[in-house]
Design a protein around this motif. Structure first.
Motif, mmCIF file in Angstrom:
data_model
loop_
_atom_site.group_PDB
_atom_site.id
_atom_site.type_symbol
_atom_site.label_atom_id
_atom_site.label_comp_id
_atom_site.label_asym_id
_atom_site.label_seq_id
_atom_site.Cartn_x
_atom_site.Cartn_y
_atom_site.Cartn_z
ATOM 1 N N ALA A 81 21.295 -6.306 -0.652
ATOM 2 C CA ALA A 81 19.691 -6.965 -0.966
ATOM 3 C C ALA A 81 19.543 -7.703 -2.042
ATOM 4 N N GLU A 82 20.109 -7.507 -3.327
ATOM 5 C CA GLU A 82 20.056 -8.108 -4.579
ATOM 6 C C GLU A 82 20.859 -9.425 -4.672
ATOM 7 N N TRP A 83 21.957 -9.118 -3.904
ATOM 8 C CA TRP A 83 22.964 -10.250 -3.637
ATOM 9 C C TRP A 83 22.384 -11.339 -2.858
ATOM 10 N N SER A 88 14.748 -8.634 -6.438
ATOM 11 C CA SER A 88 15.171 -9.056 -7.783
ATOM 12 C C SER A 88 15.991 -7.961 -8.352
ATOM 13 N N MET A 89 16.532 -8.283 -9.517
ATOM 14 C CA MET A 89 17.529 -7.524 -10.131
ATOM 15 C C MET A 89 16.477 -6.266 -10.805
ATOM 16 N N ILE A 90 15.550 -6.198 -11.219
ATOM 17 C CA ILE A 90 14.538 -5.224 -11.703
ATOM 18 C C ILE A 90 14.253 -4.328 -10.701
ATOM 19 N N GLN A 92 16.100 -4.041 -7.703
ATOM 20 C CA GLN A 92 17.450 -3.100 -7.358
ATOM 21 C C GLN A 92 17.688 -2.036 -8.262
ATOM 22 N N PHE A 93 17.517 -2.220 -9.648
ATOM 23 C CA PHE A 93 17.628 -1.304 -10.800
ATOM 24 C C PHE A 93 16.689 -0.346 -10.372
ATOM 25 N N ASN A 94 15.571 -0.398 -10.155
ATOM 26 C CA ASN A 94 14.395 0.525 -9.817
ATOM 27 C C ASN A 94 14.807 1.479 -8.807
ATOM 28 N N LEU A 95 15.318 0.584 -7.617
ATOM 29 C CA LEU A 95 15.636 1.222 -6.367
ATOM 30 C C LEU A 95 16.875 2.209 -6.736
ATOM 31 N N SER A 96 17.885 1.971 -7.400
ATOM 32 C CA SER A 96 19.037 2.489 -7.565
ATOM 33 C C SER A 96 18.728 3.855 -8.377
ATOM 34 N N LEU A 97 17.854 3.588 -9.393
ATOM 35 C CA LEU A 97 17.588 4.822 -10.341
ATOM 36 C C LEU A 97 16.752 5.905 -9.671
#
Length: 142
Positions: A81-83, A88-90, A92-97
């Motif tokens: 989804a980020e790709w 956004s990159m932030i 995607q990072f929050n979702l992964s975290l």
């Protein structure tokens, strides 16, 4: 029952707590008495509440592998989804975290539910005549 690591037994006779071996766990599951490793008296799980908790351990066996699959799938979807530009990159990072945090919390809760100490009661030994009848009956069934 490899997922049931951490189950301990407490002997009512000698007041010792010990880690149950796989063959002892199998004996408890099929309701067969076994000897205490310290005082060598016959032990059996008699508490119905603990027996229900013990038999419910099978439900927790697949939590860890299924959480691994769910976490990997969520991380891949967030990356794609980020790709594609949907996140956004932030984000995607929050979702992964958040996904990794939920993974560790669920696995920790599953391990907590799997650790228990069973109160094993002493049973009176069976007379030799009864043991001989039981052995003959089991041999005749085969």
């Amino acid at each position: 029952m490899a997922a049931a690591i951490g189950i301990k037994g407490h002997c009512a006779q000698c007041d010792m707590t010990f880690e149950l071996k796989p063959w002892q766990l199998n004996a408890i599951a099929v309701d067969i008495p076994f000897d205490c490793t310290y005082c060598h008296c016959g032990l059996q799980l008699c508490c119905h509440k603990q027996l229900r908790q013990f038999r419910a351990l099978d439900q927790w066996a697949l939590v860890r592998p299924s959480m691994i699959m769910l976490t990997c799938a969520t991380l891949v979807v967030a990356l794609v989804a980020e790709w594609l530009g949907l996140l956004s990159m932030i984000a995607q990072f929050n979702l992964s975290l958040a996904t990794v945090l939920i993974h560790f919390l669920v696995v920790r809760y599953a391990r907590h539910r799997q650790r228990m100490t069973l109160e094993l009661q002493v049973i009176s030994p069976l007379p030799v005549e009864q043991l001989a009848r039981i052995a003959c009956a089991r041999l005749s069934q085969q």
